[in-house]
Write an enzyme that holds these catalytic residues in place. Structure first.
Site, PDB file in Angstrom:
ATOM      1  N   HIS A 237       0.828  -1.206   0.000  1.00 19.92           N
ATOM      2  CA  HIS A 237       0.000   0.000   0.000  1.00 19.92           C
ATOM      3  C   HIS A 237       0.861   1.254   0.000  1.00 19.92           C
ATOM      4  CE1 HIS A 237       0.089   1.312   4.354  1.00 19.92           C
ATOM      5  NE2 HIS A 237       0.274   0.032   4.605  1.00 19.92           N
TER       6      HIS A 237
ATOM      7  N   ASP B  38       5.643   2.750   7.134  1.00 20.63           N
ATOM      8  CA  ASP B  38       4.310   2.193   6.819  1.00 20.63           C
ATOM      9  C   ASP B  38       3.579   3.107   5.855  1.00 20.63           C
ATOM     10  OD1 ASP B  38       1.916   0.842   6.785  1.00 20.63           O
ATOM     11  OD2 ASP B  38       1.310   1.467   8.793  1.00 20.63           O
TER      12      ASP B  38
ATOM     13  N   GLU C 238      -5.465   1.320   2.034  1.00 17.54           N
ATOM     14  CA  GLU C 238      -5.235   0.163   2.913  1.00 17.54           C
ATOM     15  C   GLU C 238      -5.592   0.523   4.340  1.00 17.54           C
ATOM     16  OE1 GLU C 238      -3.053  -2.538   5.696  1.00 17.54           O
ATOM     17  OE2 GLU C 238      -2.957  -0.356   5.511  1.00 17.54           O
TER      18      GLU C 238
ATOM     19  N   ASP D  45       4.522  -4.791   3.289  1.00 17.77           N
ATOM     20  CA  ASP D  45       3.955  -3.734   4.127  1.00 17.77           C
ATOM     21  C   ASP D  45       4.834  -3.627   5.368  1.00 17.77           C
ATOM     22  OD1 ASP D  45       2.374  -1.965   5.539  1.00 17.77           O
ATOM     23  OD2 ASP D  45       0.569  -3.219   5.517  1.00 17.77           O
TER      24      ASP D  45
ATOM     25  N   HIS E  90       2.076   4.371  12.809  1.00 18.18           N
ATOM     26  CA  HIS E  90       0.855   5.182  12.675  1.00 18.18           C
ATOM     27  C   HIS E  90       0.952   6.529  13.396  1.00 18.18           C
ATOM     28  CE1 HIS E  90      -2.043   1.769  11.263  1.00 18.18           C
ATOM     29  NE2 HIS E  90      -1.063   2.014  10.411  1.00 18.18           N
TER      30      HIS E  90
END
Ligand code: PHE
Ligand code: CA
Ligand code: ZN
Ligand code: ZN
Ligand code: ZN
Length: 282
Positions: A85, A97, A131, A157, A244
């Site tokens: 992604h 990420d 994603e 990923d 994240h």
């Protein structure tokens, strides 16, 4: 298989970081930073001779996009597909990420184009949108017939986690062995990835009956003492403490040794599955 130059992979990551910085610090799907990321990757692929297409889809009232790239040489039949992604979360630039997987895939695609080996399979690459909203791009692709003719799908990923593990998806034993053979050849221990199921873009392909595999250097999970012993890094800390988060930035949040090994493993797997190569240390 070629030894992928990690400096070329980190150059792509530097570009993705610049794109995020210029667009409010994010490359989230549907945002300007995502579109700029897609255009960056597409421009490199087009210049290298790929047949590219943007597949738009809507989710939650917004327009999103996948980037699909077919290598025009070789057979048109059974396809080896590699993807990851391209979108980040809204909170940050998404360098590990999944700028890391996106950049490794791009550099392996460029290596395939420059080497132009005789192929035994059709080769296709994908950079997925949305994603982070629940694998919306890969799910859309599969729901619209994309898995047709795809013999194997390899997913990447998170390949450069700052406190890395070396995890190999265990969904398909033959594909798993392609990766573990490569890591054995460079004397790097691996562990089977146990938590990946349903957590990334290989899931819709697996559900459609495609053989899947992939690599993962770890997210919010914590490195054990035994893992730190064999892989280095810090026990008791997350593989990626910026997972994240806004600090998932280049260069601070990338381990270039892990990114190099994983990028070389992507190339080794592609050559093994679509060229018929034997893995060589890189
Ligand atoms: N898909 C997760 C994400 O993007 C990361 C992940 C990949 C987790 C593979 C587990 C296994 O946030
Ligand atoms: Ca390398
Ligand atoms: Zn994520
Ligand atoms: Zn991810
Ligand atoms: Zn899985």
């Amino acid at each position: 298989a070629p030894d992928i130059a990690v400096a070329n992979v980190t150059a792509h990551l530097n570009q993705l970081q610049s794109i995020a910085t210029a667009n409010g610090g994010t490359r989230a799907s549907g945002s300007a930073g995502y579109t700029a990321s897609l255009n960056y990757v597409k421009g490199k692929l087009d210049a290298a001779g790929y047949t590219t297409r943007i597949q738009n889809f809507t989710y939650n009232g917004a327009t999103h996009a996948n980037l699909i790239a077919d290598w025009p040489a070789g057979p048109t039949g059974p396809t080896v597909m590699l993807g990851g992604h391209l979108d980040s979360v809204t909170a940050g630039p998404g360098v590990n990420d999944n700028g890391s997987g996106s950049a490794a895939l791009l550099e392996v695609a460029l290596a395939l184009a420059s080497r132009n080996p005789t192929l035994t399979k059709h080769v296709r690459f994908a950079w997925w949108g949305a994603e982070e909203q629940g694998m919306r791009g890969s799910t859309y692709y599969v729901q619209n017939g994309g898995a047709g003719g795809v013999e194997s799908y390899l997913n990447f990923d998170m390949l450069g986690s700052p406190n890395p593990g070396y995890f190999v998806y265990k969904d398909d034993a033959a594909i798993q062995k392609v990766f573990t053979d490569y890591f054995t050849s460079i004397n790097v221990a691996t562990e089977p990835e146990t938590g990946a199921d349903g957590r990334s873009d290989h899931a819709p392909f697996k559900n459609a009956g495609v053989r899947v595999g992939g690599l993962f250097s770890g997210a919010e999970g914590v490195k054990t003492a035994a893992q730190a012993q064999k892989w280095g890094g810090t026990a008791g800390q997350a593989y990626d403490s910026c997972y994240h988060a806004s600090c998932d930035r280049y260069p601070a949040n990338v381990n270039t040794t892990a990114l190099d090994r994983n990028s070389d493993a992507v190339a080794a797997a592609l050559w093994k599955l679509a060229v018929g190569d034997t893995p060589t240390p890189a």
